[in-house]
Design a protein around this motif. Sequence first.
Motif, PDB file in Angstrom:
ATOM      1  N   UNK A 182     -51.129 -50.407   7.823  1.00 29.85           N
ATOM      2  CA  UNK A 182     -52.574 -50.559   7.661  1.00 29.85           C
ATOM      3  C   UNK A 182     -53.245 -50.772   9.016  1.00 29.85           C
ATOM      4  N   UNK A 183     -52.691 -51.650   9.825  1.00 29.28           N
ATOM      5  CA  UNK A 183     -53.287 -51.945  11.121  1.00 29.28           C
ATOM      6  C   UNK A 183     -53.202 -50.772  12.092  1.00 29.28           C
ATOM      7  N   UNK A 184     -52.259 -49.872  11.864  1.00 29.46           N
ATOM      8  CA  UNK A 184     -52.120 -48.718  12.755  1.00 29.46           C
ATOM      9  C   UNK A 184     -53.192 -47.662  12.505  1.00 29.46           C
ATOM     10  N   UNK A 185     -53.908 -47.790  11.387  1.00 33.48           N
ATOM     11  CA  UNK A 185     -54.941 -46.809  11.074  1.00 33.48           C
ATOM     12  C   UNK A 185     -54.415 -45.599  10.330  1.00 33.48           C
ATOM     13  N   UNK A 186     -53.185 -45.630   9.893  1.00 29.79           N
ATOM     14  CA  UNK A 186     -52.596 -44.498   9.173  1.00 29.79           C
ATOM     15  C   UNK A 186     -53.177 -44.344   7.778  1.00 29.79           C
ATOM     16  N   UNK A 187     -53.783 -45.388   7.257  1.00 32.10           N
ATOM     17  CA  UNK A 187     -54.348 -45.291   5.919  1.00 32.10           C
ATOM     18  C   UNK A 187     -55.622 -44.454   5.967  1.00 32.10           C
ATOM     19  N   UNK A 188     -56.009 -43.928   4.841  1.00 32.90           N
ATOM     20  CA  UNK A 188     -57.170 -43.043   4.762  1.00 32.90           C
ATOM     21  C   UNK A 188     -58.295 -43.701   3.980  1.00 32.90           C
TER      22      UNK A 188
ATOM     23  N   UNK B 292     -36.829 -61.968   0.834  1.00 36.27           N
ATOM     24  CA  UNK B 292     -36.667 -61.363   2.157  1.00 36.27           C
ATOM     25  C   UNK B 292     -37.109 -59.898   2.139  1.00 36.27           C
ATOM     26  N   UNK B 293     -36.732 -59.172   1.104  1.00 31.17           N
ATOM     27  CA  UNK B 293     -37.131 -57.768   0.978  1.00 31.17           C
ATOM     28  C   UNK B 293     -38.643 -57.659   0.806  1.00 31.17           C
TER      29      UNK B 293
ATOM     30  N   UNK C  14     -43.933 -56.301   3.049  1.00 28.58           N
ATOM     31  CA  UNK C  14     -45.300 -56.715   3.363  1.00 28.58           C
ATOM     32  C   UNK C  14     -45.588 -56.537   4.855  1.00 28.58           C
ATOM     33  N   UNK C  15     -44.647 -56.893   5.725  1.00 29.94           N
ATOM     34  CA  UNK C  15     -44.816 -56.701   7.171  1.00 29.94           C
ATOM     35  C   UNK C  15     -44.983 -55.224   7.501  1.00 29.94           C
ATOM     36  N   UNK C  16     -44.154 -54.394   6.881  1.00 33.81           N
ATOM     37  CA  UNK C  16     -44.224 -52.957   7.125  1.00 33.81           C
ATOM     38  C   UNK C  16     -45.569 -52.386   6.676  1.00 33.81           C
ATOM     39  N   UNK C  17     -46.032 -52.785   5.495  1.00 33.17           N
ATOM     40  CA  UNK C  17     -47.313 -52.286   4.981  1.00 33.17           C
ATOM     41  C   UNK C  17     -48.486 -52.774   5.820  1.00 33.17           C
TER      42      UNK C  17
END
Length: 84
Positions: free
Chosen positions: A26-32, A13-14, A19-22
């Motif tokens: 990633x999809x939000x574009x916060x990664x560089x 569960x953790x 994985x959902x949070x990551x």
Amino acid sequence: MAGEEPKNVFDAEAASSLARELRGTFLSGKTRSYEWRVSQLKALLKLVDDNEQEIVDALRSDLSKPPMESVVCEVSISQIYSVS
């Protein structure tokens, strides 16, 4: 022992939640980009190089680390991992 809090367990569960949070991050574009990360590493190497004496002094003051050991183990090691 009685009254101890249970240890945190990284279960399925953790892992799923992480994985959902990551994925969301990633999809939000916060990664560089790779290039941005390389530029940050190069800037960090320059900072270490430019502040070598201050780092040596801080390690001596805080940890009683001899200057030569500080340079060899803490400062110069950054040159080994320099980014091309």
